[in-house]
Design an enzyme around this catalytic site. Sequence first.
Site, PDB file in Angstrom:
ATOM      1  N   GLY A   1       0.835  -1.192   0.000  1.00 48.56           N
ATOM      2  CA  GLY A   1       0.000   0.000   0.000  1.00 48.56           C
ATOM      3  C   GLY A   1       0.867   1.238   0.000  1.00 48.56           C
TER       4      GLY A   1
ATOM      5  CG  ASP B   1       9.750   2.805   6.264  1.00 45.72           C
ATOM      6  OD1 ASP B   1      10.045   2.969   5.067  1.00 45.72           O
ATOM      7  OD2 ASP B   1       8.720   3.263   6.781  1.00 45.72           O
TER       8      ASP B   1
ATOM      9  N   GLY C   1      -1.182   2.420   6.570  1.00 50.33           N
ATOM     10  CA  GLY C   1      -1.420   1.607   7.759  1.00 50.33           C
ATOM     11  C   GLY C   1      -0.774   0.236   7.737  1.00 50.33           C
ATOM     12  CE  LYS C   2       3.320  -0.118   3.212  1.00 50.38           C
ATOM     13  NZ  LYS C   2       2.952   1.324   3.220  1.00 50.38           N
TER      14      LYS C   2
ATOM     15  CB  SER D   1       3.888   6.610   2.200  1.00 49.34           C
ATOM     16  OG  SER D   1       4.233   7.291   3.373  1.00 49.34           O
TER      17      SER D   1
END
Length: 200
Positions: A15, A42, A20-21, A17
Amino acid sequence: MPGAARTGLIIFLNGTSSSGKSSIAKELLRVLDEPSFHMPVDAFHAMRTRREISPEELPAVLRRTWMGFHRAVAGMAAAGNNVVVDHVLSEDWRLLDCLELFTAPDVVLVGVRCSLEELQRREQARGDRPAGLAARQFERVHAHGLYDIECDTTESSPLDCARRISAFLPRRPTPTAFEQLRTKLRPDLPTPAPGAVAEP
Protein backbone atom coordinates in the site's frame (compact mmCIF):
# COMPACT_ATOMS: atom_id res chain seq x y z
CA MET A 1 19.78 -28.38 7.36
CA PRO A 2 17.60 -29.36 10.32
CA GLY A 3 14.43 -27.27 10.58
CA ALA A 4 14.68 -25.84 7.04
CA ALA A 5 12.50 -28.35 5.17
CA ARG A 6 9.49 -26.05 4.86
CA THR A 7 9.21 -22.66 3.20
CA GLY A 8 7.82 -19.92 5.40
CA LEU A 9 4.65 -18.03 4.60
CA ILE A 10 5.05 -14.46 3.33
CA ILE A 11 2.18 -12.12 4.17
CA PHE A 12 2.87 -9.32 1.70
CA LEU A 13 1.24 -6.02 2.69
CA ASN A 14 1.26 -3.55 -0.20
CA GLY A 15 0.00 0.00 0.00
CA THR A 16 0.99 3.63 -0.15
CA SER A 17 2.94 5.44 2.49
CA SER A 18 0.71 6.13 5.54
CA SER A 19 -1.87 3.52 4.49
CA GLY A 20 -1.42 1.61 7.76
CA LYS A 21 0.77 -1.32 6.68
CA SER A 22 3.13 -1.18 9.65
CA SER A 23 0.25 -0.90 12.12
CA ILE A 24 -1.44 -3.95 10.57
CA ALA A 25 1.85 -5.86 10.63
CA LYS A 26 2.31 -5.19 14.35
CA GLU A 27 -1.20 -6.46 15.06
CA LEU A 28 -0.60 -9.53 12.88
CA LEU A 29 2.35 -10.51 15.06
CA ARG A 30 -0.07 -10.51 18.00
CA VAL A 31 -2.89 -12.52 16.38
CA LEU A 32 -1.06 -15.07 14.19
CA ASP A 33 -0.82 -18.56 15.62
CA GLU A 34 2.75 -19.27 14.48
CA PRO A 35 5.91 -17.23 15.15
CA SER A 36 6.40 -14.57 12.47
CA PHE A 37 8.80 -11.74 11.67
CA HIS A 38 7.78 -8.24 10.59
CA MET A 39 10.23 -7.04 7.93
CA PRO A 40 9.48 -3.42 6.95
CA VAL A 41 11.52 -1.83 4.19
CA ASP A 42 11.81 1.32 6.32
CA ALA A 43 14.03 -0.66 8.70
CA PHE A 44 16.43 -1.39 5.85
CA HIS A 45 16.57 2.26 4.82
CA ALA A 46 17.28 3.14 8.47
CA MET A 47 20.33 0.84 8.49
CA ARG A 48 22.05 2.89 5.81
CA THR A 49 24.81 5.33 6.70
CA ARG A 50 23.54 8.82 7.49
CA ARG A 51 25.98 10.60 5.17
CA GLU A 52 24.40 12.79 2.54
CA ILE A 53 23.84 11.11 -0.83
CA SER A 54 23.89 13.20 -3.99
CA PRO A 55 20.77 13.31 -6.16
CA GLU A 56 22.74 11.54 -8.90
CA GLU A 57 23.65 8.62 -6.60
CA LEU A 58 20.35 8.30 -4.76
CA PRO A 59 18.30 6.27 -7.30
CA ALA A 60 20.98 3.55 -7.51
CA VAL A 61 21.41 3.46 -3.74
CA LEU A 62 17.66 3.14 -3.19
CA ARG A 63 17.37 0.40 -5.83
CA ARG A 64 20.16 -1.61 -4.20
CA THR A 65 18.46 -1.20 -0.83
CA TRP A 66 15.16 -2.53 -2.18
CA MET A 67 16.92 -5.42 -3.95
CA GLY A 68 18.72 -6.36 -0.73
CA PHE A 69 15.46 -6.14 1.19
CA HIS A 70 13.77 -8.53 -1.24
CA ARG A 71 16.60 -11.04 -0.92
CA ALA A 72 16.59 -10.82 2.85
CA VAL A 73 12.86 -11.61 2.88
CA ALA A 74 13.37 -14.51 0.46
CA GLY A 75 16.18 -15.86 2.62
CA MET A 76 14.13 -15.72 5.81
CA ALA A 77 11.22 -17.51 4.15
CA ALA A 78 13.52 -20.10 2.53
CA ALA A 79 14.81 -20.94 6.02
CA GLY A 80 11.27 -21.72 7.11
CA ASN A 81 10.37 -18.44 8.81
CA ASN A 82 6.96 -16.82 8.42
CA VAL A 83 7.39 -13.20 7.36
CA VAL A 84 5.09 -10.16 7.31
CA VAL A 85 6.38 -7.83 4.60
CA ASP A 86 5.62 -4.11 4.60
CA HIS A 87 6.02 -2.95 0.97
CA VAL A 88 5.26 -0.20 -1.55
CA LEU A 89 4.96 -1.48 -5.14
CA SER A 90 5.21 1.98 -6.65
CA GLU A 91 7.77 0.91 -9.29
CA ASP A 92 7.11 -1.98 -11.68
CA TRP A 93 10.52 -3.59 -11.22
CA ARG A 94 9.92 -4.19 -7.50
CA LEU A 95 7.04 -6.58 -8.14
CA LEU A 96 8.93 -8.29 -10.97
CA ASP A 97 11.91 -8.84 -8.68
CA CYS A 98 9.74 -10.30 -5.91
CA LEU A 99 7.95 -12.59 -8.38
CA GLU A 100 11.31 -14.08 -9.28
CA LEU A 101 12.56 -14.46 -5.71
CA PHE A 102 9.57 -15.54 -3.62
CA THR A 103 7.92 -18.98 -3.68
CA ALA A 104 4.61 -17.88 -5.20
CA PRO A 105 2.26 -20.45 -3.57
CA ASP A 106 3.53 -19.33 -0.15
CA VAL A 107 2.80 -15.60 -0.65
CA VAL A 108 -0.44 -14.02 0.53
CA LEU A 109 -0.72 -10.71 -1.33
CA VAL A 110 -2.69 -8.17 0.70
CA GLY A 111 -3.83 -4.84 -0.74
CA VAL A 112 -3.86 -2.16 1.95
CA ARG A 113 -6.06 0.66 0.72
CA CYS A 114 -7.06 4.02 2.16
CA SER A 115 -8.85 7.06 0.78
CA LEU A 116 -6.62 9.79 -0.59
CA GLU A 117 -8.13 12.35 1.77
CA GLU A 118 -7.30 10.23 4.81
CA LEU A 119 -3.81 9.50 3.50
CA GLN A 120 -3.14 13.21 3.15
CA ARG A 121 -4.46 13.85 6.68
CA ARG A 122 -2.21 11.12 8.13
CA GLU A 123 0.79 12.31 6.16
CA GLN A 124 0.41 15.84 7.51
CA ALA A 125 -0.12 14.58 11.07
CA ARG A 126 2.99 12.37 10.92
CA GLY A 127 5.28 15.08 9.67
CA ASP A 128 8.02 12.58 8.78
CA ARG A 129 7.11 11.99 5.12
CA PRO A 130 7.63 14.24 2.08
CA ALA A 131 4.48 16.21 1.32
CA GLY A 132 2.42 14.54 -1.39
CA LEU A 133 4.25 11.18 -1.23
CA ALA A 134 1.10 9.10 -0.75
CA ALA A 135 -0.69 11.01 -3.53
CA ARG A 136 2.17 10.29 -5.96
CA GLN A 137 2.04 6.58 -5.09
CA PHE A 138 -1.75 6.33 -5.01
CA GLU A 139 -2.41 5.11 -8.59
CA ARG A 140 0.82 3.18 -9.13
CA VAL A 141 0.91 1.02 -6.00
CA HIS A 142 -2.15 -1.07 -6.94
CA ALA A 143 -1.66 -0.94 -10.72
CA HIS A 144 -1.04 -4.71 -11.00
CA GLY A 145 -4.69 -5.09 -9.92
CA LEU A 146 -4.69 -8.52 -8.28
CA TYR A 147 -4.77 -9.51 -4.59
CA ASP A 148 -5.67 -12.49 -2.44
CA ILE A 149 -7.35 -10.21 0.10
CA GLU A 150 -7.76 -6.44 0.55
CA CYS A 151 -8.24 -4.18 3.56
CA ASP A 152 -9.36 -0.56 3.69
CA THR A 153 -7.94 1.33 6.64
CA THR A 154 -10.01 4.47 6.01
CA GLU A 155 -12.52 3.14 8.53
CA SER A 156 -11.19 -0.27 9.67
CA SER A 157 -8.67 -0.44 12.51
CA PRO A 158 -5.30 -2.21 12.15
CA LEU A 159 -6.52 -4.91 14.55
CA ASP A 160 -9.68 -5.54 12.51
CA CYS A 161 -7.56 -5.83 9.35
CA ALA A 162 -5.12 -8.19 11.04
CA ARG A 163 -7.95 -10.41 12.25
CA ARG A 164 -9.45 -10.54 8.74
CA ILE A 165 -6.11 -11.52 7.24
CA SER A 166 -5.48 -14.14 9.92
CA ALA A 167 -8.93 -15.67 9.40
CA PHE A 168 -8.33 -15.76 5.64
CA LEU A 169 -5.05 -17.71 5.78
CA PRO A 170 -6.52 -21.23 6.16
CA ARG A 171 -8.72 -20.69 3.09
CA ARG A 172 -6.36 -18.82 0.79
CA PRO A 173 -6.94 -19.57 -2.90
CA THR A 174 -5.11 -21.72 -5.38
CA PRO A 175 -3.57 -20.41 -7.53
CA THR A 176 -2.54 -17.49 -5.37
CA ALA A 177 -2.43 -13.93 -6.68
CA PHE A 178 1.36 -14.21 -6.75
CA GLU A 179 1.18 -17.38 -8.86
CA GLN A 180 -1.17 -15.68 -11.31
CA LEU A 181 1.01 -12.56 -11.51
CA ARG A 182 4.13 -14.68 -11.98
CA THR A 183 2.52 -16.46 -14.94
CA LYS A 184 1.31 -13.17 -16.43
CA LEU A 185 4.26 -10.87 -15.78
CA ARG A 186 7.24 -13.24 -15.63
CA PRO A 187 6.58 -15.93 -18.27
CA ASP A 188 10.37 -16.13 -18.70
CA LEU A 189 10.70 -17.84 -15.32
CA PRO A 190 10.60 -21.64 -15.04
CA THR A 191 7.59 -23.16 -13.32
CA PRO A 192 8.80 -24.42 -9.94
CA ALA A 193 8.18 -28.04 -9.04
CA PRO A 194 5.61 -28.63 -6.25
CA GLY A 195 7.26 -28.03 -2.89
CA ALA A 196 10.34 -26.40 -4.44
CA VAL A 197 11.95 -23.46 -2.68
CA ALA A 198 12.89 -20.42 -4.75
CA GLU A 199 16.56 -19.53 -4.70
CA PRO A 200 17.05 -16.07 -3.16
